[in-house]
Design an enzyme around this catalytic site. Structure first.
Site, mmCIF file in Angstrom:
data_model
loop_
_atom_site.group_PDB
_atom_site.id
_atom_site.type_symbol
_atom_site.label_atom_id
_atom_site.label_comp_id
_atom_site.label_asym_id
_atom_site.label_seq_id
_atom_site.Cartn_x
_atom_site.Cartn_y
_atom_site.Cartn_z
ATOM 1 N N ALA A 50 29.943 55.456 51.429
ATOM 2 C CA ALA A 50 31.468 54.925 51.325
ATOM 3 C C ALA A 50 32.419 55.569 52.365
ATOM 4 O O ALA A 50 32.143 56.775 52.689
ATOM 5 C CB ALA A 50 31.826 55.288 49.848
ATOM 6 N N ASP B 38 35.619 56.003 52.006
ATOM 7 C CA ASP B 38 36.508 56.092 51.049
ATOM 8 C C ASP B 38 37.929 55.621 51.258
ATOM 9 O O ASP B 38 38.712 55.020 50.714
ATOM 10 C CB ASP B 38 36.617 57.367 50.331
ATOM 11 C CG ASP B 38 35.137 57.547 49.233
ATOM 12 O OD1 ASP B 38 35.035 56.697 48.539
ATOM 13 O OD2 ASP B 38 34.413 58.246 49.804
ATOM 14 N N GLU C 290 37.586 51.901 53.120
ATOM 15 C CA GLU C 290 37.302 50.687 52.081
ATOM 16 C C GLU C 290 38.067 50.782 50.722
ATOM 17 O O GLU C 290 38.033 49.557 50.341
ATOM 18 C CB GLU C 290 35.519 51.018 52.072
ATOM 19 C CG GLU C 290 34.948 50.634 53.067
ATOM 20 C CD GLU C 290 33.367 51.120 52.823
ATOM 21 O OE1 GLU C 290 32.612 50.215 53.709
ATOM 22 O OE2 GLU C 290 32.921 51.692 52.102
ATOM 23 N N MET D 255 43.769 54.957 45.401
ATOM 24 C CA MET D 255 42.951 55.577 44.282
ATOM 25 C C MET D 255 43.711 56.942 43.943
ATOM 26 O O MET D 255 42.900 57.589 43.071
ATOM 27 C CB MET D 255 41.566 55.795 44.945
ATOM 28 C CG MET D 255 40.750 54.652 45.117
ATOM 29 S SD MET D 255 38.891 54.900 45.646
ATOM 30 C CE MET D 255 39.174 56.059 47.060
ATOM 31 N N ALA E 277 35.560 56.442 42.309
ATOM 32 C CA ALA E 277 34.729 56.056 41.511
ATOM 33 C C ALA E 277 34.046 57.375 40.782
ATOM 34 O O ALA E 277 34.913 57.914 40.057
ATOM 35 C CB ALA E 277 33.510 55.515 41.966
ATOM 36 N N TYR F 235 33.492 60.177 42.238
ATOM 37 C CA TYR F 235 33.834 61.696 42.518
ATOM 38 C C TYR F 235 35.343 61.878 42.733
ATOM 39 O O TYR F 235 36.142 60.644 42.729
ATOM 40 C CB TYR F 235 33.531 61.640 44.149
ATOM 41 C CG TYR F 235 32.344 62.364 44.648
ATOM 42 C CD1 TYR F 235 32.431 63.954 44.499
ATOM 43 C CD2 TYR F 235 31.167 61.816 44.960
ATOM 44 C CE1 TYR F 235 31.274 64.822 44.616
ATOM 45 C CE2 TYR F 235 30.140 62.835 45.208
ATOM 46 C CZ TYR F 235 30.148 64.096 45.086
ATOM 47 O OH TYR F 235 28.999 64.891 45.374
ATOM 48 N N GLU F 236 35.988 63.111 42.789
ATOM 49 C CA GLU F 236 37.242 63.278 42.946
ATOM 50 C C GLU F 236 37.355 64.222 44.167
ATOM 51 O O GLU F 236 36.576 65.181 44.297
ATOM 52 C CB GLU F 236 38.049 63.860 41.642
ATOM 53 C CG GLU F 236 37.536 63.780 40.276
ATOM 54 C CD GLU F 236 37.688 62.557 39.639
ATOM 55 O OE1 GLU F 236 36.550 61.873 39.067
ATOM 56 O OE2 GLU F 236 38.619 62.008 39.577
ATOM 57 N N TYR F 237 38.499 63.877 44.797
ATOM 58 C CA TYR F 237 38.837 64.554 46.054
ATOM 59 C C TYR F 237 40.444 65.237 45.560
ATOM 60 O O TYR F 237 41.245 64.406 45.595
ATOM 61 C CB TYR F 237 38.561 63.829 47.208
ATOM 62 C CG TYR F 237 37.198 63.377 47.597
ATOM 63 C CD1 TYR F 237 36.348 64.354 48.295
ATOM 64 C CD2 TYR F 237 37.050 62.122 47.064
ATOM 65 C CE1 TYR F 237 35.146 63.707 48.760
ATOM 66 C CE2 TYR F 237 35.657 61.767 47.427
ATOM 67 C CZ TYR F 237 34.916 62.543 48.011
ATOM 68 O OH TYR F 237 33.452 61.995 48.389
ATOM 69 N N HIS G 268 29.508 64.765 52.646
ATOM 70 C CA HIS G 268 30.977 64.409 52.621
ATOM 71 C C HIS G 268 31.657 64.654 54.056
ATOM 72 O O HIS G 268 31.844 65.883 54.357
ATOM 73 C CB HIS G 268 31.575 65.186 51.681
ATOM 74 C CG HIS G 268 31.112 65.097 50.299
ATOM 75 N ND1 HIS G 268 31.704 64.053 49.517
ATOM 76 C CD2 HIS G 268 30.069 65.442 49.542
ATOM 77 C CE1 HIS G 268 30.892 64.159 48.126
ATOM 78 N NE2 HIS G 268 29.871 65.118 48.473
ATOM 79 N N ASP H 185 50.173 62.716 75.880
ATOM 80 C CA ASP H 185 50.059 62.582 74.609
ATOM 81 C C ASP H 185 48.874 62.398 74.083
ATOM 82 O O ASP H 185 48.211 61.277 74.286
ATOM 83 C CB ASP H 185 51.240 61.680 74.309
ATOM 84 C CG ASP H 185 51.629 61.550 72.723
ATOM 85 O OD1 ASP H 185 51.181 62.442 72.149
ATOM 86 O OD2 ASP H 185 52.289 60.754 72.433
HETATM 87 CO CO CO Z 1 28.876 65.566 46.864
#
Ligand code: CO
Ligand code: CO
Lengths: 691, 691
Positions: free
Chosen positions: B302, B304, B307, B313, B386, B388-390, B441, B596
């Site tokens: 994914a 995340d 996509e 989310m 879905a 997982y939480e971040y 991740h 830059d």
């Molecule tokens: Co993991």
């Protein structure tokens, strides 16, 4: 929770009490006359004996024995043991070519001698300091490390020289360029190392961090509002003697002159099953090599634990200052050189902190959610090693993780430089005339493992791609990867380095006990990413003396008294042969498969100084984790009360029955009425947050 | 501090308001009829224009432009720009072979279709689920990644299938073994991937973390006493619109559907001199490749952000639950697919925390001491991808350090396995019948640098030993080491990997401005140790699609709109050619010396699951630092009021004049009277702590 009485019979691992120290001293004095006491400390019970008693309290209680190191007139050094029950000296052994740890009293003597020494005065005059200003000359007394010209028969220190224009100035801003060598027995300067090219005393304006200096350049910022942290219902841990219980954890806190905090018998109550994890955890040694090759800077490589002692140098901590919240303290008792006892009040602090979110999950379908907040328990000491301070935190997490964390602060060791001198990359000019040399802070964590029992095996785990090429049937899309596990069968195999490319970790496993689901051995995983490699080269003085730092991990078979990996007596060791860990590893063939093992982990940072570190360094933390893997049947913290929990059926019932234990003292930062907080109303988990 | 009104003219970098989104939608609808709105978001001002306005507020104010992506009937995708000032569509471009981001509404549609699809029902029956139990079947809708059988012309999702015996059960414990493919245009299942070896539905007892389940196995622990954190005098930061000021920091908080939090115009007020540091900081992309090579698991990787969108989310945060203390929140506004606007309340939280000791030093001679406590400011969002939480935290420290920190929690992605099946090392059985596959991740931090101005140069710094051998005159004792600095002159040279052996860091320097003391360029150093290497092989599907993850660091010359390193439209890209960063790097010859530049940093962890991670994962943090080095003239926090400070002259005067601002609310954990606190009296800094 209440802390129980401490006037019980001591736990066999309790440090010696004031009375016990005095009684050992008195006995030794009676037998051998006036001596200097460098060490009077608990001689820890033999593990076999201790384990029997832990398993069965009706087994014989390990007796109290004092480990004593003295220096007799003429500089003779003796290792002794005193049985405190029978009041007898059971060991009295003359040491040859070994120097015991340097006490605070020995350290503080040097400056006074320097100020009166005619040759030092002469050198100060050459540097530009008038005779009558010798009270403005300071020295940081350091172990000499090892100097081949002087060997190890004479007890020596080197005096790193500084000057303070004013008594409240920071002397590290005014380093002097010469280095007297001090004989601790004679109490005199026996030699001075003088560089070929002289560097006069810096004439730069002082930079200071004390209030008068800050006021002079604009004063303190006044825009910090208080953050209050309180526990009106008390703390969540209990202390019985020196045994702490908190959130399924139980452990004993020892403390000695050398390692400072020692954690013993660490267990976790897993649903009623008290499972051993570590028999003993401590920082066992450290070394701070400096990277300037010019003589005599090679002597700057302090073994702060072995040469000075994290216990001896520990700070007396203050409530609301070093520690905030609801704190429990433990004191430390040490001998004085002359044979008295000194107490360091509040040598150890213990407290809880909120630790953010423990776990959270929202179902995106209906926004049913659980949020559970975490706690951590911190056991801390802070010690001052001349210029540097080290705050050592042992952090316990609810989920079974133990996180040793070290915070570096204090002041850089500095040397003088001419304003236009080239540092040649060995250091940084952090202030005009001030050269802060490159150095490393390398720590050795000693892990006496007891994962579900004493017989453990260590594996190395590397995350690696499958060997099968992209397009092959076994790895058609090329995405295959796995954890490659390498078992350490022998001591020699265990000498391994960190590999960032494979995110290398090490697993301390009990191969006799497989996890019911994963079928992998129960284990604790060492996850450590701050693992600077020892930069002094193979064969160098530091490499020879700090054998433990040659690799990130070494594993040895447990043996009583193999505690300190640079040797029992570290000052002035030559590294020939290398003492401590290299001795214990022997030829490397000893089996460490499924037996009582000790893992030695060297970690730390390379410090290339910058002006931001001067004149006092904002804290730089170094941390690592010991994590349970395949140890618990599943997430061990599901019974921590959630702050908020709604299930799909509760959401369907419009929130009926949800668990709402959110912290009601939390507030919006800005109240309504100033136009901002149309954005500031509180979100809620109970309903869909989108509208 | 008060937060000022937010009903001013928007800052040019403010996200589009509800009214602006609606107005863009209305205009597009009027011109092109009914459409699905996948994106209506701020088209950020061109940097040249924006910089002019920042430097001179009388310069033309950058206009508000909406970046719009729509799907027209028949699946045609258009990229559009709407000038909100003139209310005109300035760009309307048909895309070929590109799929825009998948919205939450598109995701949630899939499960409903699956439950009614006869072929899915048939497969459920084969798995052991009765027809009438189809409401107990769930799916996590995922992007298909890229499936060469289906290409990118048709808008697809894959449905990872699960079952819940009871509506409140955790479906990840009951994965199904087949995988339907969903056509978003037709709203139907067009294919089902069915493994050769079938795995029936697990019959294991459910393991849950909701209250009823916890009560059933003994209930919640009741031994946690509250920790109260309050700021009775208010917070120490101020907010004007979306601009935050705190402890010399000033920055603007943007937010978009894709990256979530974007930090703009980060400056530090250095004694009255407002110095730019970063023009823009964000997490720009991430990829979560799974390591099981068996078809169709290669599709699980994914992106995340690209996509699904970290903004789309994001969670609505709750006071006292996700955040504790005194909190300020900001909402987020997004289009609905049909052309409305939805609000996520409390999408961002901002709060201060006590951060332990900022610096401390004790002079061992007289125990004169300074202890100063630290604060940090945290800007946070949490998103649910879905399973997982971040939790994304942007932590600002007083000393000029910025610390992005990501906390992983939520639930493992799982696949079914037979109880005795061999996982072949590609996963772990975390519960009977539950195979959690290995995965990574990997996050890409986009650093649009502005260190003392836009023209910056990036160097790589490696701590290495001197090349001179032990015993040579240049390195007689073998201790010499230094920081080897390698300049990146071209884009190609900048593609570099982490090297744990040299503790590699990267310096973003302004070579036009040397530090007055160190003579080194002012810089910010990237210190990042959690840098798992991309494990899918070179040439693999993931390697092709996630070009940014091939190396730890890439540097490109700044160009407007080069924001997202896996491309602007990520779903269903084949990686042939690789979009985003690999395109922008071109042939690698472009100069990045003193211009830059943008630094792209990929970091993260490899996750080999263990039963402790199931059924919900205790937080695992990943962190890194952006540290000022040779940037400030010296320690920039000396003016933070100390908790306690005594100088040598004050100690000599028996403590007269010491600064004592210790926190008076801190308390001893246990009160006197229970026999414990002979040890528990408060240490004090004012006198020598030893007695
Ligand atoms: Co993991
Ligand atoms: Co240092």
């Amino acid at each position: 929770m209440v802390a129980a009485s401490s006037d019980l019979v001591p736990h066999p691992l309790d440090p010696l009490s004031q009375a016990e120290i005095q009684s050992a001293i008195d006995l030794v004095k009676k037998a051998h006359g006036e001596l200097f006491f460098n060490v009077v400390s608990l001689h820890e019970p033999r593990k076999a004996e201790m384990t029997k008693w832990l398993e069965d309290p009706s087994a014989p209680r390990p007796t109290r024995i004092a480990d004593v190191v003295v220096i007799a007139p003429g500089g003779k050094v003796y290792d002794a043991l005193v049985d405190l029950a029978s009041n007898t000296i059971t060991k009295w052994e003359l040491l040859d070519g070994l120097q015991p740890i340097i006490t605070m009293e020995e350290l503080t003597a040097v400056e006074h001698v320097c100020r009166k020494d005619p040759k030092v005065i002469e050198q100060c005059e050459i540097s530009g300091i008038a005779k009558e200003d010798m009270h403005k000359v300071y020295c940081d007394p350091w172990t000499i490390g090892f100097d081949e010209r002087h060997g190890n028969k004479v007890r020596l220190q080197q005096a790193l020289m500084y000057y303070r224009p004013n008594v409240d100035d920071c002397q590290y801003q005014y380093p002097l360029d010469f280095c007297p060598i001090y004989d601790g027995e004679k109490k005199e300067i026996i030699y001075i190392d003088i560089p070929k090219v002289r560097r006069p005393l810096s004439k730069a304006e002082p930079v200071n961090y004390h209030p008068a200096a800050v006021e002079k350049v604009g004063g303190y910022r006044n825009n910090l509002k208080p953050i209050n942290i309180t526990q009106p219902e008390g703390v969540s841990f209990s202390v019985t003697g020196r045994e702490v219980e908190w959130q399924n954890w139980k452990f004993h806190i020892g403390f000695n002159y050398r390692e400072g905090i020692v954690l013993n018998n660490i267990t976790y109550n897993d649903k009623g099953n008290v499972r051993p994890i570590f028999y003993r955890l401590s920082l066992a040694e450290m070394v701070v090599p400096y990277g300037n090759p010019e003589h005599p800077h090679q002597r700057k490589h302090a073994f702060d634990l072995g040469e000075y002692g994290a216990g001896y140098m520990t700070n007396s901590l203050a409530l609301g200052c070093d520690c905030k919240g609801s704190i429990h303290y433990l004191d430390a008792e040490f001998p004085t050189r002359a044979g008295g006892v000194r107490t360091i009040k509040n040598a150890i602090c213990i407290h809880e902190e909120d630790a953010g979110i423990l776990f959270k999950h929202t179902d995106f379908r209906d926004e049913s959610v659980i949020v559970t907040r975490a706690r951590k328990l911190i056991v801390q000491q802070i010690f001052t090693a001349a210029n540097y301070e080290y705050a050592i935190q042992w952090i316990f997490h609810q989920d079974g993780t133990i996180q040793p964390e070290i915070k570096l602060t204090g002041i850089l060791n500095t040397y003088s430089m001419d304003p236009d001198e080239d540092t040649k990359g060995w250091g940084t000019q952090v202030y005009p005339g001030v050269n802060a040399h490159n150095h490393q802070h390398l720590f050795c964590l000693r892990i006496d493992a007891n994962v579900d029992g004493p017989n453990n095996t260590v594996f190395m785990a590397d995350a690696v791609p499958s060997e099968a090429p992209v397009g092959s049937p076994e790895n058609y899309y090329g995405n295959a990867f796995f954890a490659k596990r390498t078992k350490f069968s022998t001591v020699g195999e265990s000498a391994t380095d960190y590999d960032g490319a494979t995110s290398r970790t090490w697993d301390i496993c009990n191969t006799n006990k497989l996890h019911p689901y994963s079928k992998k051995p129960t284990s604790y995983k060492l996850v450590s990413r701050e693992v600077a490699k020892l930069l002094p080269k193979e064969g160098s003085l530091v490499w020879k003396r700090a054998g433990f730092a040659r690799h990130t991990v070494h594993v040895t078979k447990y043996r009583d008294d193999e505690l300190w990996p640079a040797g029992r007596h570290v000052p002035q060791t030559s590294g020939e042969p290398s003492l401590g860990l290299p001795e214990w590893m022997g030829d490397g063939t000893e089996s460490i498969d499924n037996t009582d093992v000790v893992l030695w982990h060297t970690f730390g940072v390379t410090h290339i100084p910058a002006p931001e570190d001067f004149p006092v360094m904002p804290v730089e933390p170094i941390t690592l984790l010991l994590r349970p893997r395949n140890f618990f049947s599943n997430n061990p913290v599901m019974d921590v009360p959630p702050s908020f929990c709604s299930t799909p059926s509760q959401v369907a019932a419009n929130g009926a029955g949800v668990t709402d234990a959110t912290d009601k003292l939390s507030k919006l930062a800005f109240t309504n009425g100033n136009g901002c907080c149309t954005n500031g109303t509180n979100g809620t988990h109970a309903t869909n947050g989108t509208s």
